[in-house]
Motif scaffolding. Structure first.
Motif, PDB file in Angstrom:
ATOM      1  N   LEU A 103       0.835  -1.213   0.000  1.00  0.00           N
ATOM      2  CA  LEU A 103       0.000   0.000   0.000  1.00  0.00           C
ATOM      3  C   LEU A 103       0.862   1.253   0.000  1.00  0.00           C
ATOM      4  O   LEU A 103       1.830   1.359   0.755  1.00  0.00           O
ATOM      5  N   VAL A 117       1.370   4.773   1.256  1.00  0.00           N
ATOM      6  CA  VAL A 117       0.845   5.525   2.401  1.00  0.00           C
ATOM      7  C   VAL A 117       1.291   6.976   2.295  1.00  0.00           C
ATOM      8  O   VAL A 117       2.460   7.291   2.481  1.00  0.00           O
ATOM      9  N   SER A 118       0.351   7.862   1.983  1.00  0.00           N
ATOM     10  CA  SER A 118       0.720   9.268   1.826  1.00  0.00           C
ATOM     11  C   SER A 118       0.880   9.939   3.185  1.00  0.00           C
ATOM     12  O   SER A 118       1.554  10.948   3.305  1.00  0.00           O
ATOM     13  N   ASP A 145      -6.945   8.929   4.635  1.00  0.00           N
ATOM     14  CA  ASP A 145      -7.467   7.750   3.937  1.00  0.00           C
ATOM     15  C   ASP A 145      -6.465   6.603   3.905  1.00  0.00           C
ATOM     16  O   ASP A 145      -6.789   5.471   4.253  1.00  0.00           O
ATOM     17  N   SER A 146      -5.226   6.907   3.455  1.00  0.00           N
ATOM     18  CA  SER A 146      -4.278   5.805   3.350  1.00  0.00           C
ATOM     19  C   SER A 146      -3.875   5.305   4.736  1.00  0.00           C
ATOM     20  O   SER A 146      -3.610   4.112   4.914  1.00  0.00           O
ATOM     21  N   GLY A 191       3.737  -1.071   3.791  1.00  0.00           N
ATOM     22  CA  GLY A 191       3.404   0.301   3.397  1.00  0.00           C
ATOM     23  C   GLY A 191       4.627   0.983   2.805  1.00  0.00           C
ATOM     24  O   GLY A 191       5.756   0.743   3.233  1.00  0.00           O
ATOM     25  N   GLN A 210      -5.149   0.439  -1.830  1.00  0.00           N
ATOM     26  CA  GLN A 210      -5.333   1.898  -1.978  1.00  0.00           C
ATOM     27  C   GLN A 210      -6.379   2.386  -0.975  1.00  0.00           C
ATOM     28  O   GLN A 210      -7.332   1.678  -0.696  1.00  0.00           O
ATOM     29  N   GLY A 211      -6.202   3.619  -0.534  1.00  0.00           N
ATOM     30  CA  GLY A 211      -7.157   4.204   0.416  1.00  0.00           C
ATOM     31  C   GLY A 211      -8.259   4.957  -0.311  1.00  0.00           C
ATOM     32  O   GLY A 211      -8.785   5.937   0.207  1.00  0.00           O
ATOM     33  N   ASN A 268      -5.711   7.655  -8.168  1.00  0.00           N
ATOM     34  CA  ASN A 268      -5.891   6.210  -8.016  1.00  0.00           C
ATOM     35  C   ASN A 268      -6.945   5.649  -8.969  1.00  0.00           C
ATOM     36  O   ASN A 268      -7.473   4.573  -8.765  1.00  0.00           O
ATOM     37  N   GLU A 270      -9.288  -2.160  -1.979  1.00  0.00           N
ATOM     38  CA  GLU A 270      -9.684  -0.813  -1.554  1.00  0.00           C
ATOM     39  C   GLU A 270     -10.716  -0.906  -0.442  1.00  0.00           C
ATOM     40  O   GLU A 270     -11.919  -0.867  -0.696  1.00  0.00           O
TER      41      GLU A 270
END
Ligand code: XMP
Length: 597
Positions: free
Chosen positions: A214, A216-217, A221-222, A240, A320-321, A344, A360
């Motif tokens: 994943l 991760v920003s 969300d993420s 992540g 994905q978030g 995304n 998701e």
């Protein structure tokens, strides 16, 4: 079984389901073409809005038998018009297009309007309207521009509302939806805990025997998706990766690392890919081109990272978030129009999605639900409540330009718009650049108008609504904060370069610090700082503040902040080398999106 929302492509279709779930009633989105045998248990139907006109040849098809099931129905916006059309009334193209706040004059406070006052604030976004109601119906309410804003047939429990009760700006919209739910007799037993259980099970089934990787920003969300995946699959099956794409806020990457460590996640890696992202976006000015380039680079960086980690791509799925809003605005459901492509939802990811290789866990949720989920899962409060930040980050907040642009046919529009502004004692100019907006469920790419002069919020709001309702080539209005006289600005060439991004990073940091200092982090939901290449000398440029308040991000109001705050930030921004003017975005959503691109 609960309420079925029939999706006619409206930007708010899922929001309706979200609202019904908030009333603790199970709600599900279905295609209007669904066979009635699958809908037999429904307690009632809500027909969503949508970008079409009922007379369009390409209007979404639907199963006529649903109308003969004898179940309670509520049509919203396009759904309202469709009910009318289907049941023998008349729909007409509107004389005026109505967007934003309107006053509903309630003629009969019955049915869905039970308990309403004589006048209620509602949120409109439509062109066509109901002209003649079908037999058996009564007009329950109207607005100045819309004679049948609410109609109902109490006997058959069928109601239509031209406005959107599902958005929070329709002040008592939730009560209207609650009235409808009560009329259907649906059971009120749905909870977030139940959603978590169901989602974890869904993730386990989808990822069976495989692991999830994943990006991760560090945003809400993420982070929530990362936590949920960790819970569902265990730390060993989740990895992540935080990519510094060069479009992050000042100090962001370091903060993400620290927050994740503090939250107890050891399975997060960080890479600096800023050079790669600057390279793929070099020389691009068109917003969609920038978004696509960034989205595809995300996947390439991910693949390189996977290769470096020697993870078998067959064994690893992509997590994905993605929230529901990201899917809908990218035109990702059957009947919806493209507003803007979220990173995304680009081609490569669509392919992975089709192969079932994307997980998701939040794809049915709205931001408020994702936050509630985060809190329920025990994510730290400060992480859950950080302001959201888009995936492509500052890249979509630094407007790019090839330089001077012709503005064909705009003189007349400008002259007319100036007359409107003059009534409020303001001067006006239409700017030679464009930004993205959303009107009547469709994407717009049009010009901002800038107004100058001393303004009261009430006047600015009225003027902004008037301009965007009456001129299709104006989808956004900004107000000059400083200097007192707007320099005579043209458009300078400007792309995504380190210098410009650093300038924007500084301006953004100044604005965020000011929000903290003035205690406005909660009141303001999000405040993008936008760098626009408006320049009088081809060197300096301008900054726009875009503070908004919203619960669901599908609609938003521009914030009306104190003079104290405005003077404080404006002074600091103008002191930045390279900034010559500061503006304030006075556009609601719709017609403007939150981000400019
Ligand atoms: P708009 O501009 O569509 O923004 O009114 C609504 C919300 O979505 C965020 N946003 C994005 N988030 N990737 C994201 O993760 C994106 O490409 C993107 N574009 C907009 C925006 O910041 C706001 O919160």
């Amino acid at each position: 079984m609960g309420i079925i929302v029939l999706d006619f492509g409206g930007q708010y279709a899922h929001l309706i389901a979200n609202r019904i779930r908030r009333l603790r009633v199970f709600a599900e989105i279905r295609s209007p073409t669904t066979d009635v045998s699958e809908l037999a248990d429904a307690d009632g139907f809500i027909l969503s809005g949508g970008p079409s006109s009922v007379y369009d040849e390409e209007a979404p098809s639907y199963n006529r038998e649903i109308f003969a099931m004898g179940k309670p129905m509520l049509g919203l916006c396009y759904g309202h018009q469709l009910l009318c059309h289907r049941l023998g009334g008349q729909v007409e193209p509107g004389q005026t297009h109505e967007f934003g706040a309107a006053y509903l004059q309630v003629a009969e406070a019955t049915g869905v309007l039970e308990g309403m006052d004589a006048r209620e604030v509602v949120w409109m976004s439509h062109r066509d309207h109901v002209a003649t109601i079908p037999e058996g119906f009564r007009v329950l309410g109207s607005t100045e521009d819309c004679p049948v804003a609410a109609m109902g047939d109490h006997e058959r429990k069928i109601y239509g509302l031209q406005f959107h009760p599902e958005v929070t700006h329709s002040v008592r919209g939730m009560e209207m939806l609650e009235n409808f739910v009560a009329l259907t007799g649906a059971e009120r037993s749905w909870t977030m805990e139940r959603y978590i259980e169901e989602t974890m099970e869904r993730v386990r089934v989808q990822a069976e025997g495989r692991k999830v990787f994943l990006l991760v920003s560090g945003g809400v969300d993420s982070s929530v998706a990362f936590l949920l995946l960790n819970r569902a699959l265990g730390e060993d099956r989740v990895l992540g990766l935080h990519i510094d794409n060069g479009f992050m806020r000042k100090g962001e990457t370091a903060l993400v690392e620290r927050l994740m460590k503090e939250s107890g996640f050891a399975n997060l890696k960080v890479v600096d890919a800023s050079d790669d992202f600057l390279q793929v976006t070099e020389g691009l000015a068109e917003p969609e081109a920038k978004r696509l380039a960034i989205g595809e680079e995300f996947v390439r960086v991910r693949d390189r990272a996977l290769a470096a980690l020697e993870l078998d791509p067959e064994e690893w799925l992509l997590g994905q978030g993605t929230l529901y809003t990201d899917t809908i605005e990218s035109g990702g459901t059957e009947n919806a129009a493209l507003i803007k492509t979220h990173h995304n939802r680009v081609g490569v990811i669509e392919e992975l999605l089709a192969e079932g290789k994307v997980v998701e866990p939040l794809d049915q949720l709205y931001k408020d639900e994702a936050r509630e989920l985060g809190e329920t899962l025990g994510l730290p409060h400060h992480l859950v409540w950080r302001h959201p930040f888009p995936g492509p980050g500052l890249a979509v907040r630094a407007l790019c330009s090839e330089g001077a642009a012709a503005m064909e046919g705009m003189d007349e529009v400008e002259a007319e718009a100036q007359k409107a502004a003059a009534r409020f004692g303001l001067e006006l100019a239409v700017l030679p650049l464009q930004s993205v907006g959303v009107q009547g469920d469709a994407r717009t790419y049009a010009h901002p108008a800038v107004v100058t002069g001393p303004g009261e919020w009430e006047n600015l709001e009225a003027l902004s609504t008037e301009l965007t309702n009456n001129f299709t080539s104006i989808n956004r209005v900004i107000w000059l904060l400083g200097p007192e006289q707007r320099p005579l600005q043209g458009l300078k060439r400007g792309f995504l370069t380190r210098d410009r991004l650093d300038l924007l990073r500084e301006a953004d940091a100044i604005n965020m610090a000011a929000l903290e200092r003035h205690g406005l982090m909660q009141e303001v939901t999000q405040m993008p700082t936008v760098l626009v290449p408006l320049s009088s000398d081809g060197v300096q440029e301008s900054v726009v503040l875009r503070p908004i308040s919203t619960d669901d991000f599908m609609t938003a109001r521009f914030s009306q902040l104190s003079r104290d705050f405005l003077d404080d930030v404006c002074g600091r921004l103008l002191a930045l080398e390279g900034i010559e003017a500061v503006f304030y975005d006075i556009t609601h959503k719709p017609p403007g999106t939150v981000e400019w691109e």
